[in-house]
Design a protein around this motif. Sequence first.
Motif, short mmCIF file in Angstrom:
data_model
loop_
_atom_site.label_atom_id
_atom_site.label_comp_id
_atom_site.label_asym_id
_atom_site.label_seq_id
_atom_site.Cartn_x
_atom_site.Cartn_y
_atom_site.Cartn_z
N SER A 142 0.83 -1.21 0.00
CA SER A 142 0.00 0.00 0.00
C SER A 142 0.86 1.26 0.00
N TYR A 143 2.09 1.16 0.53
CA TYR A 143 2.94 2.35 0.63
C TYR A 143 3.35 2.86 -0.75
N ARG A 144 3.14 2.06 -1.81
CA ARG A 144 3.56 2.50 -3.16
C ARG A 144 2.83 3.77 -3.60
N ILE A 145 1.76 4.12 -2.90
CA ILE A 145 1.07 5.39 -3.16
C ILE A 145 2.01 6.57 -2.88
N ILE A 146 3.04 6.33 -2.04
CA ILE A 146 3.94 7.42 -1.65
C ILE A 146 4.54 8.14 -2.85
N PHE A 147 4.80 7.39 -3.93
CA PHE A 147 5.53 7.97 -5.06
C PHE A 147 4.75 9.05 -5.78
N ILE A 148 3.43 9.10 -5.59
CA ILE A 148 2.68 10.26 -6.11
C ILE A 148 2.14 11.14 -4.97
N HIS A 149 1.89 10.53 -3.82
CA HIS A 149 1.30 11.30 -2.71
C HIS A 149 2.27 12.38 -2.19
N VAL A 150 3.49 11.99 -1.89
CA VAL A 150 4.44 12.94 -1.30
C VAL A 150 4.83 14.05 -2.28
#
Lengths: 75, 245
Positions: free
Chosen positions: B53-61
Motif C-alpha cells: 500500500s505504501y507504493r502510493i507514496i511515489f505520487i502522494h508525497v
Amino acid sequence: MGDALMQFDSLQSLIAMNGYGAYVWSSYLVFLVVIAALVLGTRLQYRRIVLDQQRLVRIESRKASERKPQNESGS
Amino acid sequence: MWQWFHKLGSPKWFFGIAGRLIPWLGFGALILLGVGIVWGLLFAPADYQQGDSYRIIFIHVPSAYLGQSLYVAMAVAGAVGLIWRMKMADTFIAATAPVGAALTFVALFTGAVWGKPTWGTWWVWDARLTSMLLLFFLYLGVMALRRALEDPENRARASAILTLVGVVNIPIIKFSVEWWNTLHQPASIKMTEAPAMPASMWVPLLICAIGFHLLAGWLILMRMRNEILYRERRARWVRDWLLSQ
C-alpha cells in the motif's frame, strides 16, 4: 533490471498488489486523470485564445485594407 | 541581478524563453515520471509494515510537497506584484493556481486512499488533513476570486492579498505533524537528516519528485504563455506572432 529485482512474478500479482491493488491503482489512475485534464484544459485555453485573436487580427487587417483600396501595388 | 529582474518583467522576453523551455520540461517530466513510477510500482521493495500500500507514496508525497511550495511561490509572486507592480507576477498566479489546486487534490485523494488500509479510515479531521484541505480551498478561492473580478488591477491586487493571507496556512501544514497529535506520520525524508528509508525506496521517490517539479513547470509555463498572449493581445509583437502561427 533483472527479473530478480521485480517485486511481482506475474501480471495478476502486480494488479493484486497483495490485496492493496484497488488502493494503489486507483491513486495512480486519479493522478493520471487529473494531469490529463490539466493538460487538456491548458491546450483548450491556448486554442481558444489563439483562434479568437487570430480571427480578430485578420478582421482588423481586412478592414484596414478596405479603407485604402488604392494601395494594391503591394509595395 | 536587476537586469534579470527587469527582463523577467517583460512579457515578450518571457514568452520567448518559456517557449524554448517548454519542450525540455515536458520531455524531462515524461522520462522522470515514467522511470520513477515504474521503479516505485514494480521494483522498489514492499514496506515491512505497510506492504504494497505504501507504493502510493511515489505520487502522494511529491504532489503534497508541490501543492504547498506552489502556494508559497504564488505568495512570493503576490508580494512582488504588490510591491513592484510587476504584471508578470499576476500572470504567474493566474497560471499556477489551477496547477496547485490539482496537485493538492491529488495529495488529498491519494492520502485518503492510503489512509483506509493504513489507519482504517478515509478521513479524520486532524491537523494535517484539515490544513491540507484548507490549502485546496485557498487555491479554489484564488481561482474564484479571479473569475469574479473583471478589472485587471483589482483582480491582481485581490489575488495577491489572498495568496499572502493564505500562506500562513503553509507552516501550519508543515509543522502540524509535530505540534499536534495526528494520525499522519512525520516526514520520512528531511533535508537535514539521512532518509528513514532504504535507497531502493527514496531514489525512485526523488526521481518522481523531480519529475513532478518538471511537470508543474511545464504546465505553468504553458499557461503563462496563454495568459501573456491574451493580456498582450493588442501588442504589435503578439499580432505578428499570431499571424505567423
